[in-house]
Design a protein around this motif. Structure first.
Motif, PDB file in Angstrom:
ATOM      1  N   ILE A 108       0.737  -1.216  -0.367  1.00  0.00           N
ATOM      2  CA  ILE A 108      -0.270   0.135   0.014  1.00  0.00           C
ATOM      3  C   ILE A 108       1.000   0.947   0.184  1.00  0.00           C
ATOM      4  O   ILE A 108       1.997   1.135   0.608  1.00  0.00           O
ATOM      5  N   SER A 109       0.653   2.219  -0.462  1.00  0.00           N
ATOM      6  CA  SER A 109       1.242   3.494  -0.494  1.00  0.00           C
ATOM      7  C   SER A 109      -0.136   4.556  -0.309  1.00  0.00           C
ATOM      8  O   SER A 109      -0.918   4.362  -0.714  1.00  0.00           O
ATOM      9  N   SER A 110       0.264   6.076  -0.056  1.00  0.00           N
ATOM     10  CA  SER A 110      -0.123   7.450  -0.210  1.00  0.00           C
ATOM     11  C   SER A 110       0.767   8.795   0.323  1.00  0.00           C
ATOM     12  O   SER A 110       1.917   8.374   0.718  1.00  0.00           O
ATOM     13  N   GLY A 111       0.130   9.186  -0.493  1.00  0.00           N
ATOM     14  CA  GLY A 111       0.784  10.276   0.330  1.00  0.00           C
ATOM     15  C   GLY A 111      -0.056  11.469   0.567  1.00  0.00           C
ATOM     16  O   GLY A 111      -1.219  12.002   0.593  1.00  0.00           O
ATOM     17  N   SER A 112       0.258  12.455   1.604  1.00  0.00           N
ATOM     18  CA  SER A 112      -0.492  13.524   1.934  1.00  0.00           C
ATOM     19  C   SER A 112       0.434  15.045   2.602  1.00  0.00           C
ATOM     20  O   SER A 112       1.674  14.659   2.981  1.00  0.00           O
ATOM     21  N   THR A 113      -0.388  15.730   2.503  1.00  0.00           N
ATOM     22  CA  THR A 113       0.510  17.311   3.134  1.00  0.00           C
ATOM     23  C   THR A 113      -0.144  17.394   4.825  1.00  0.00           C
ATOM     24  O   THR A 113       0.419  18.293   5.609  1.00  0.00           O
ATOM     25  N   HIS A 114      -1.209  16.713   5.053  1.00  0.00           N
ATOM     26  CA  HIS A 114      -1.310  16.211   6.261  1.00  0.00           C
ATOM     27  C   HIS A 114      -0.795  15.297   7.254  1.00  0.00           C
ATOM     28  O   HIS A 114      -1.120  14.288   7.075  1.00  0.00           O
ATOM     29  N   PRO A 115      -0.256  15.815   8.521  1.00  0.00           N
ATOM     30  CA  PRO A 115       0.357  15.097   9.549  1.00  0.00           C
ATOM     31  C   PRO A 115      -0.169  14.061  10.409  1.00  0.00           C
ATOM     32  O   PRO A 115      -0.305  13.157  10.775  1.00  0.00           O
ATOM     33  N   SER A 116      -2.348  14.641  10.194  1.00  0.00           N
ATOM     34  CA  SER A 116      -2.151  13.687  10.502  1.00  0.00           C
ATOM     35  C   SER A 116      -2.835  12.068  10.188  1.00  0.00           C
ATOM     36  O   SER A 116      -3.259  11.344  10.568  1.00  0.00           O
ATOM     37  N   PHE A 117      -3.117  12.885   9.135  1.00  0.00           N
ATOM     38  CA  PHE A 117      -3.663  11.229   8.102  1.00  0.00           C
ATOM     39  C   PHE A 117      -2.436  10.519   7.755  1.00  0.00           C
ATOM     40  O   PHE A 117      -2.675   9.291   8.497  1.00  0.00           O
ATOM     41  N   ILE A 118      -1.202  10.612   7.898  1.00  0.00           N
ATOM     42  CA  ILE A 118      -0.378  10.072   8.023  1.00  0.00           C
ATOM     43  C   ILE A 118      -0.148   9.409   9.544  1.00  0.00           C
ATOM     44  O   ILE A 118       0.332   8.251   9.253  1.00  0.00           O
ATOM     45  N   GLU A 119       0.126  10.053  10.414  1.00  0.00           N
ATOM     46  CA  GLU A 119       0.037  10.358  12.309  1.00  0.00           C
ATOM     47  C   GLU A 119      -1.407   8.270  12.284  1.00  0.00           C
ATOM     48  O   GLU A 119      -1.120   7.106  12.902  1.00  0.00           O
ATOM     49  N   LEU A 120      -2.457   8.975  11.216  1.00  0.00           N
ATOM     50  CA  LEU A 120      -3.892   7.182  11.451  1.00  0.00           C
ATOM     51  C   LEU A 120      -2.878   6.445  10.600  1.00  0.00           C
ATOM     52  O   LEU A 120      -3.500   5.196  11.051  1.00  0.00           O
ATOM     53  N   SER A 121      -3.009   6.784   9.613  1.00  0.00           N
ATOM     54  CA  SER A 121      -1.721   5.588   8.461  1.00  0.00           C
ATOM     55  C   SER A 121      -0.926   4.710   9.310  1.00  0.00           C
ATOM     56  O   SER A 121      -1.183   3.317   9.564  1.00  0.00           O
ATOM     57  N   VAL A 122      -0.297   5.453   9.846  1.00  0.00           N
ATOM     58  CA  VAL A 122       1.189   4.749  11.149  1.00  0.00           C
ATOM     59  C   VAL A 122       0.785   3.747  11.946  1.00  0.00           C
ATOM     60  O   VAL A 122       0.225   2.269  12.145  1.00  0.00           O
ATOM     61  N   LYS A 123      -1.087   4.159  12.815  1.00  0.00           N
ATOM     62  CA  LYS A 123      -0.969   3.534  14.286  1.00  0.00           C
ATOM     63  C   LYS A 123      -1.937   2.573  12.889  1.00  0.00           C
ATOM     64  O   LYS A 123      -2.124   1.447  14.501  1.00  0.00           O
ATOM     65  N   LEU A 124      -2.785   2.853  12.536  1.00  0.00           N
ATOM     66  CA  LEU A 124      -3.687   1.701  11.672  1.00  0.00           C
ATOM     67  C   LEU A 124      -2.913   0.769  11.436  1.00  0.00           C
ATOM     68  O   LEU A 124      -3.349  -0.958  11.257  1.00  0.00           O
ATOM     69  N   PHE A 125      -1.489   1.240  10.814  1.00  0.00           N
ATOM     70  CA  PHE A 125      -0.817  -0.620   9.645  1.00  0.00           C
ATOM     71  C   PHE A 125       0.516  -1.291  10.313  1.00  0.00           C
ATOM     72  O   PHE A 125       0.681  -1.540   9.591  1.00  0.00           O
ATOM     73  N   ARG A 126       0.567  -0.477  11.206  1.00  0.00           N
ATOM     74  CA  ARG A 126       1.815  -0.539  11.431  1.00  0.00           C
ATOM     75  C   ARG A 126       2.251  -1.998  12.333  1.00  0.00           C
ATOM     76  O   ARG A 126       3.258  -2.845  12.138  1.00  0.00           O
ATOM     77  N   PRO A 127       1.025  -2.682  12.973  1.00  0.00           N
ATOM     78  CA  PRO A 127       1.318  -3.646  13.236  1.00  0.00           C
ATOM     79  C   PRO A 127       1.515  -4.942  12.308  1.00  0.00           C
ATOM     80  O   PRO A 127       1.468  -6.192  12.394  1.00  0.00           O
ATOM     81  N   TYR A 128       0.702  -4.677  10.941  1.00  0.00           N
ATOM     82  CA  TYR A 128       0.553  -5.822  10.354  1.00  0.00           C
ATOM     83  C   TYR A 128       2.115  -5.981   9.215  1.00  0.00           C
ATOM     84  O   TYR A 128       1.538  -6.519   8.124  1.00  0.00           O
TER      85      TYR A 128
END
Length: 287
Positions: A108-128
């Motif tokens: 999976i990949s994505s790009g964003s200028t919003h740190p909150s989106f990246i923060e949530l992405s890391v939280k959701l996918f880091r365990p997997y």
């Protein structure tokens, strides 16, 4: 002057991706997506071979892995997806991601200028899976953005299945699962706003989702009401219906959680809510 490969400026990133478990084909796609570099898979493979012992990815080994005759090498430990109740949320959130199958893994990949989106992405996918964050410059919009890349455990294949047949999967969801799906969709591609009718100084709440897939937007209209504007690539629901729906949504995106809280605490004074949201966003930019 000795000949230099055009991959040399990206040597450390290529080797880092390879050590994380990305295949030559996956690395080729990432380089093309991030930097616009067009090379063949063998060029990446040979470039790595000159610097690392190359892993074997033959069909025989792949078949042995599938039959359980050979244990798959864990370049980085990946946890099995163990949140079946959150599957609809992950499907909705993945709308802002490119999702592909790579062997038994999910890329999976994505790009964003919003740190909150990246923060949530890391939280959701880091365990997997193994995650990688890279700061890149977006030539189209002339801004820096954070690029999120991950190779996930095979138990998240449902993300690729969802991308293959979105409506087919959505039709299998019950009412609560559809709400969880909408939560993920709003966290990734949604917007919470207060609009104003100038002539009457009247304020009302607007919940919207922007997406180029018109089937999803039509499904939202059929399921939750509101209106699908095909020429805007947007689904939107307004007023009391939107507020009623917002109360049922448990969002996780930090900025949208704050907006939701402000709006619901000031339902009887949306003009004040609009100003509070403006102050909150200005405070984020200053910080």
């Amino acid at each position: 002057m000795p000949w230099k490969s055009k991959l040399e400026p990206y040597e450390s990133e290529i080797l880092q991706l390879y050590d994380m478990g990305f295949s030559a084909r996956a690395i080729r796609d990432i380089l093309e997506e991030r930097y616009g570099i067009t090379v063949c898979r063998n060029a990446v493979r040979n470039f790595i071979l000159q610097r690392r012992p190359l892993r074997h990815h033959g069909e025989t080994k792949k078949m042995m892995y599938q039959l359980g005759l050979l244990q798959r090498p864990l370049i980085y430990p990946k946890k099995t997806f163990d949140r079946p109740n959150e599957l609809p949320y992950y499907c909705g959130f993945s709308e802002d991601f490119n999702v592909r199958r790579y062997g038994w893994q999910i890329f999976i990949s994505s790009g964003s200028t919003h740190p909150s989106f990246i923060e949530l992405s890391v939280k959701l996918f880091r365990p997997y899976g193994r995650l990688m964050l890279q700061s890149t410059f977006n030539n189209r919009f002339k801004v820096f953005e954070l690029h999120f890349t991950a190779l996930l455990h095979e138990s998240l294949t449902f993300l690729a299945d969802y991308k293959d047949d979105r409506i087919g999967m959505l039709c299998c969801f019950n009412r609560q699962e559809r709400l969880r799906y909408l939560e993920g969709l709003v966290d990734s591609e949604g917007s919470l706003n207060i609009a104003r009718v100038n002539e009457k100084d009247y304020y009302y709440f607007v919940l919207s989702v922007s997406n180029t897939n018109h089937e999803i937007l039509q499904w939202l209209e059929d399921t939750f009401g509101g209106h699908f504007y095909d020429y805007l690539n947007r689904w939107q629901i307004n007023g009391k219906e939107a507020l009623k729906l917002l109360r049922e949504l448990q969002l996780r995106h930090r900025e949208r959680m704050a907006k939701r809280s402000i709006i619901l605490e000031n339902v009887n004074n949306l003009k004040r809510a609009k100003q509070l949201i403006k102050n909150y966003l200005e405070d984020i930019i200053i910080k």
